[in-house]
Each structure stands twice: as structure tokens, then as C-alpha cells.
Design a protein around this motif. Structure first.
Motif, short mmCIF file in Angstrom:
data_model
loop_
_atom_site.label_atom_id
_atom_site.label_comp_id
_atom_site.label_asym_id
_atom_site.label_seq_id
_atom_site.Cartn_x
_atom_site.Cartn_y
_atom_site.Cartn_z
N VAL A 1 9.17 -12.65 102.49
CA VAL A 1 10.01 -13.49 101.64
C VAL A 1 9.18 -14.12 100.51
O VAL A 1 9.61 -14.18 99.36
CB VAL A 1 10.70 -14.58 102.48
CG1 VAL A 1 11.46 -15.55 101.58
CG2 VAL A 1 11.63 -13.95 103.50
N PHE A 2 7.97 -14.58 100.83
CA PHE A 2 7.10 -15.20 99.83
C PHE A 2 6.74 -14.20 98.73
O PHE A 2 6.75 -14.52 97.54
CB PHE A 2 5.83 -15.73 100.49
CG PHE A 2 4.91 -16.45 99.54
CD1 PHE A 2 5.22 -17.72 99.08
CD2 PHE A 2 3.73 -15.84 99.10
CE1 PHE A 2 4.37 -18.38 98.20
CE2 PHE A 2 2.88 -16.50 98.22
CZ PHE A 2 3.20 -17.77 97.77
N GLY A 3 6.45 -12.96 99.11
CA GLY A 3 6.10 -11.94 98.13
C GLY A 3 7.25 -11.62 97.18
O GLY A 3 7.04 -11.43 95.98
N LEU A 4 8.48 -11.57 97.72
CA LEU A 4 9.65 -11.34 96.87
C LEU A 4 9.78 -12.45 95.83
O LEU A 4 10.03 -12.20 94.66
CB LEU A 4 10.90 -11.28 97.73
CG LEU A 4 12.25 -11.30 96.98
CD1 LEU A 4 12.38 -10.09 96.08
CD2 LEU A 4 13.41 -11.38 97.95
N LEU A 5 9.58 -13.69 96.27
CA LEU A 5 9.73 -14.84 95.39
C LEU A 5 8.70 -14.83 94.26
O LEU A 5 9.02 -15.13 93.11
CB LEU A 5 9.61 -16.13 96.20
CG LEU A 5 9.69 -17.45 95.42
CD1 LEU A 5 11.04 -17.58 94.75
CD2 LEU A 5 9.42 -18.63 96.35
N ILE A 6 7.46 -14.46 94.58
CA ILE A 6 6.36 -14.58 93.63
C ILE A 6 6.35 -13.45 92.60
O ILE A 6 6.23 -13.69 91.40
CB ILE A 6 5.00 -14.64 94.36
CG1 ILE A 6 4.95 -15.88 95.26
CG2 ILE A 6 3.86 -14.67 93.36
CD1 ILE A 6 5.17 -17.19 94.52
N TRP A 7 6.47 -12.19 93.04
CA TRP A 7 6.37 -11.10 92.05
C TRP A 7 7.29 -9.91 92.37
O TRP A 7 6.91 -8.75 92.24
CB TRP A 7 4.91 -10.64 91.87
CG TRP A 7 4.19 -10.03 93.03
CD1 TRP A 7 4.19 -8.72 93.41
CD2 TRP A 7 3.29 -10.69 93.95
NE1 TRP A 7 3.38 -8.52 94.50
CE2 TRP A 7 2.81 -9.71 94.85
CE3 TRP A 7 2.86 -12.01 94.09
CZ2 TRP A 7 1.91 -10.04 95.89
CZ3 TRP A 7 1.97 -12.31 95.12
CH2 TRP A 7 1.52 -11.34 95.99
N GLY A 8 8.54 -10.20 92.72
CA GLY A 8 9.47 -9.12 93.02
C GLY A 8 10.39 -8.71 91.88
O GLY A 8 11.13 -7.74 92.00
N ALA A 9 10.34 -9.43 90.75
CA ALA A 9 11.33 -9.22 89.69
C ALA A 9 11.22 -7.85 89.03
O ALA A 9 12.23 -7.25 88.65
CB ALA A 9 11.21 -10.32 88.64
N ARG A 10 10.00 -7.33 88.86
CA ARG A 10 9.83 -6.07 88.10
C ARG A 10 10.45 -4.88 88.81
O ARG A 10 11.15 -4.07 88.20
CB ARG A 10 8.35 -5.83 87.82
CG ARG A 10 7.72 -6.86 86.91
CD ARG A 10 6.33 -6.45 86.45
NE ARG A 10 5.75 -7.45 85.56
CZ ARG A 10 4.62 -7.28 84.88
NH1 ARG A 10 3.96 -6.13 84.99
NH2 ARG A 10 4.16 -8.23 84.10
N VAL A 11 10.19 -4.76 90.11
CA VAL A 11 10.77 -3.64 90.86
C VAL A 11 12.28 -3.81 90.98
O VAL A 11 13.04 -2.85 90.93
CB VAL A 11 10.12 -3.54 92.25
CG1 VAL A 11 10.76 -2.42 93.07
CG2 VAL A 11 8.62 -3.29 92.13
N MET A 12 12.71 -5.07 91.12
CA MET A 12 14.13 -5.34 91.20
C MET A 12 14.86 -4.85 89.95
O MET A 12 15.96 -4.29 90.02
CB MET A 12 14.35 -6.85 91.39
CG MET A 12 15.74 -7.22 91.84
SD MET A 12 15.89 -8.98 92.20
CE MET A 12 14.95 -9.08 93.71
N GLU A 13 14.25 -5.03 88.78
CA GLU A 13 14.86 -4.58 87.53
C GLU A 13 14.94 -3.06 87.47
O GLU A 13 15.94 -2.50 87.01
CB GLU A 13 14.06 -5.10 86.33
CG GLU A 13 14.67 -4.69 85.00
CD GLU A 13 13.87 -5.20 83.80
OE1 GLU A 13 14.29 -4.95 82.67
OE2 GLU A 13 12.84 -5.85 84.02
#
Length: 416
Positions: free
Chosen positions: A312-324
């Protein structure tokens, strides 16, 4: 600090680093369709993932850990020198985490399962040679990597075609949605509840048989059906000839259904992919406890909880690029399309998780997104992005294998 304490601390840090990168990459692509369809904001996606991922890891996450821990490399070859296995598992965790960190930075949705298995095989080869690797097991996992995106794509394609024919192709799409959606909610809740209670809550010692689990699941599904039926009846039906409002209102209904499947996907992901971080740590902890290698090791709850928290912490910190990448760049996603993709992916992942087969959530979900895109025609897919994703998939195993070999040799030189 003695060597054993140092190695335990090092292994825990490596596990947390790996779990964070799983969150940044795999959870990001699992939640990407929800964000891309604007069913959830980024913060809402993190909140849903926080609850569902942690629950999946803690309640169901022990199933696959044994496969990663001792399924790819024969631990009996390390009986005389168990510290070699400790160093190898640490090297595998660090190698896989580094690759995931790089991929997340570049926005590539790669497989965390590929990463850790490639790393484990790599250190096994350099530590004990070809005979250390269980090639039959590796072959079965490789087969699952082919099957999972195909199955995810087929299920998602069929679901979206069903929704298109039964709802969007009708003269009054909203009225049709109000009839069909409660049944879809029933199906989602039956499968989700069954995945939890049928041999799924072993960590809580609630191992129910199939008949009892199915009964509970049908009751949960029936309750969800009644609630969904009452909620959709409150949605106002626009004029049938107002196509734009018909489409927007129908997608609005699917927005809430997609949020349910987003939870479903995150729960399935936590159940399956937490093993990629905690499996090697479980081996390290068991060896450092008594200096011996055991073929069967209980998965401590604190390790599963730590893995779920790191994800969960990893998603919060730097998950936006893969999500896009997954949510916006493969194909255009709407709530109904996102629901179809997420439902197809989560179903395949949960079934394989029950089988103890560490399939790739990434492959399954990307296959599901492509399946939804194909249901609208090949022109709706961004083939260049798909090619980049596939190339990154092929690069994962050799990269992590070679890096794990190098790290194992370095660790052995200084700590062996």
C-alpha cells in the motif's frame, strides 16, 4: 550485532523494499482502470487498495508463498550450507525490487511474479547449477503466464460483449442496466465471498468445505442483489431518444459496480502477489531460527501484515506512472469497460491463487484490458504501447536473473 541478526534485518528491509515496489507497479496497474475511467480518484484508489490489499495479503496470502519460497529452487541442495540459501533469497529480493523500481519509474507495467521467480532461478543457477532449479515447476509457471492473459482477455471480452448486447445496444440502455446490473452484482459478490471462505481463510483457521462456502456465498450474493436492486431503482431514466444522457447515466451506474470490482481486484492481488515479497523472507526467517532448512514452513502473520503494508505504501508513493499507462494509454476506459476488465482479471487471479500458482496479475489485467479493447475493434487499441509492454515482459526474467547472480556473488564474497 551478530551475523544472524544482521541478515534478518537486511532480509526484512529487502522484503519491505520489494513490497513497496509491488505496490508501485502491480497495484498501480490493477487500480489503473478505475482511475482511468474516473470511477475513483487517485486518493480513493489508494484507500480502496489499502483496505483490500491488506485484507487479501493477511487472510489469503499464505497460499502462494510456498511456491515462491521452495517451488522454483530445490532447497535440499542447501542443507549442508543453509546460509547460502539465506543469501540467495536476499539477493533475489533485492534484484527483483530494483527491476520493479526502474520499471515503475519508466511507467512499464511489468510482472512482479516474473521478477522474483527470475531472480530466484538466477541465484539458484549460480549457487548450485542447473540441477538446483525445478525446471518442471518453472515450465508450469511459464505456461500460466501464457494462459493468464489469454483467459483474462477471454473473460473480459465475453463480459463486455454481454453488457453491450444486453444494455448498450438496447433502445433504453438505462432501463436495461437497472434490470441487468443487480444480477452482475450478485455474481461478483458470490465469487468474491466464495474466494474468501472456501479454503481461503486458513490464516484465521476458517477452512470451510465447498458446500458450506457456497451456501454462505449465495446468501452474501442475494443480500448484495437486494441492495443493488433498491439502489438502481432510484436512478432516474432519461428519455430514450436522448442518446448522450442515456450513455452517461448507464456509465454512472457502472461507476459504482466498478468500485466494487476495484476492491475485488485489489483483494485478489494482495492474496496472490504478496507472496513475491514475503515468500523469500519466510525462508530466511525459518533458517535463521534454527539453522536448518525445512520443506514446510508456517507463514508468520507479522510477515504477511508487513508485506501488505509495504504494498500500500509503494502505491501511494510512486504508483501514478504505471497507473496512467494501464488506465489511459492502452485503450479508452469507461466504467463499464473497466468493470469488465477488472472482473475478468480478478476472477482468473483468484482461481490461480487457490491453486498455488503464482501467475502474473499484470499479464492477466493487461490481457483483460486488451480483451475489452478488442470487443470494440482492433482500432481502439494503442498497439505501440502494447508492444512496449510486451518487450518489458520479455526483459524481466533475464534482467532479474543476471542481477540476482551478481548480487549473490557479492553477498557471498562479503558475508558467506
Amino acid at each position: 550485532m551478530d551475523l544472524g541478526t544482521f541478515l534478518l534485518a537486511f532480509a526484512i528491509l529487502a522484503c519491505v523494499y520489494m513490497a513497496c515496489n509491488i505496490g508501485a507497479n502491480d497495484v498501480a496497474n490493477a487500480m489503473g482502470t478505475s482511475v482511468g475511467a474516473r470511477s475513483l480518484t487517485f486518493r480513493q484508489a489508494v484507500l480502496v487498495a489499502a483496505v483490500a490489499e491488506f485484507a487479501g495479503a493477511l487472510l489469503v496470502g499464505g497460499h502462494v508463498s510456498d511456491t515462491v519460497r521452495k517451488g522454483m529452487v530445490d532447497p535440499s541442495l542447501f542443507v549442508d550450507q543453509p546460509m547460502d540459501l539465506v543469501l540467495g533469497m536476499i539477493a533475489a529480493l533485492v534484484a527483483a525490487a530494483i527491476w520493479l523500481h526502474v520499471a515503475s519509474y519508466l511507467g512499464w507495467p511489468v510482472s512482479t511474479t516474473h521478477s522474483i521467480i527470475g531472480a530466484v532461478v538466477g541465484f539458484g543457477l549460480v549457487a548450485r547449477g542447473m540441477e538446483a532449479v525445478k525446471w518442471a515447476k518453472v515450465s508450469s509457471v511459464v505456461l500460466s503466464w501464457i494462459v493468464s492473459p489469454v483467459m483474462g482477455g477471454i473473460v473480459a471480452f465475453l463480459i463486455f460483449r454481454f453488457i453491450t448486447v444486453k444494455i448498450f445496444d438496447k433502445h433504453n440502455a438505462v432501463a436495461s442496466a437497472k434490470r441487468v446490473v443487480p444480477f452482475l452484482v450478485f455474481l461478483v459478490f458470490v465469487i468474491l465471498a466464495n474466494s474468501m471462505v472456501y479454503k481461503g481463510l486458513k490464516n484465521l483457521h476458517l477452512n470451510l468445505g465447498f458446500t458450506r462456502a457456497l451456501t454462505i456465498s449465495l446468501i452474501v450474493g442475494a443480500i448484495a442483489f437486494v441492495i443493488a436492486k433498491s439502489l438502481v431503482q432510484k436512478v432516474a431514466v432519461p428519455p430514450a431518444d436522448d442518446i448522450n444522457r442515456q450513455f452517461q447515466t448507464t456509465e454512472y451506474i457502472f461507476k459504482f459496480l466498478q468500485i466494487i470490482t476495484a476492491f475485488y481486484v485489489a483483494f485478489a492481488h494482495g492474496a496472490n502477489d504478496v507472496a513475491n515479497a514475503v515468500g523469500p523472507l519466510a525462508a530466511v526467517v525459518s533458517i535463521l531460527n534454527d539453522g536448518a532448512i525445512h520443506m514446510k514452513v508456517e507463514m508468520p502473520i507479522w510477515i504477511l501484515a508487513m508485506g501488505g503494508t509495504g504494498i500500500v505504501f509503494g502505491l501511494l508513493i510512486w504508483g501514478a506512472r504505471v497507473m496512467e499507462t494501464v488506465g489511459k494509454r492502452i485503450t479508452e476506459i469507461t466504467p463499464s469497460r473497466g468493470f469488465s476488465a477488472e472482473f475478468g482479471a480478478a476472477t482468473v487471479v483468484l482461481v490461480c491463487s487457490k491453486m498455488g500458482l503464482p501467475i502474473s496479475t499484470t499479464h492477466t489485467l493487461v490481457g483483460s484490458v486488451i480483451g475489452v479493447g478488442l470487443a470494440r475493434g482492433l482500432a481502439s487499441l494503442n498497439l505501440n504501447i502494447i508492444k512496449q509492454i510486451v518487450v518489458s515482459w520479455f526483459a524481466t526474467v533475464p534482467f532479474t536473473a543476471v542481477l540476482a547472480m551478481m548480487l549473490y556473488e557479492i553477498l557471498t564474497m562479503f558475508l558467506g
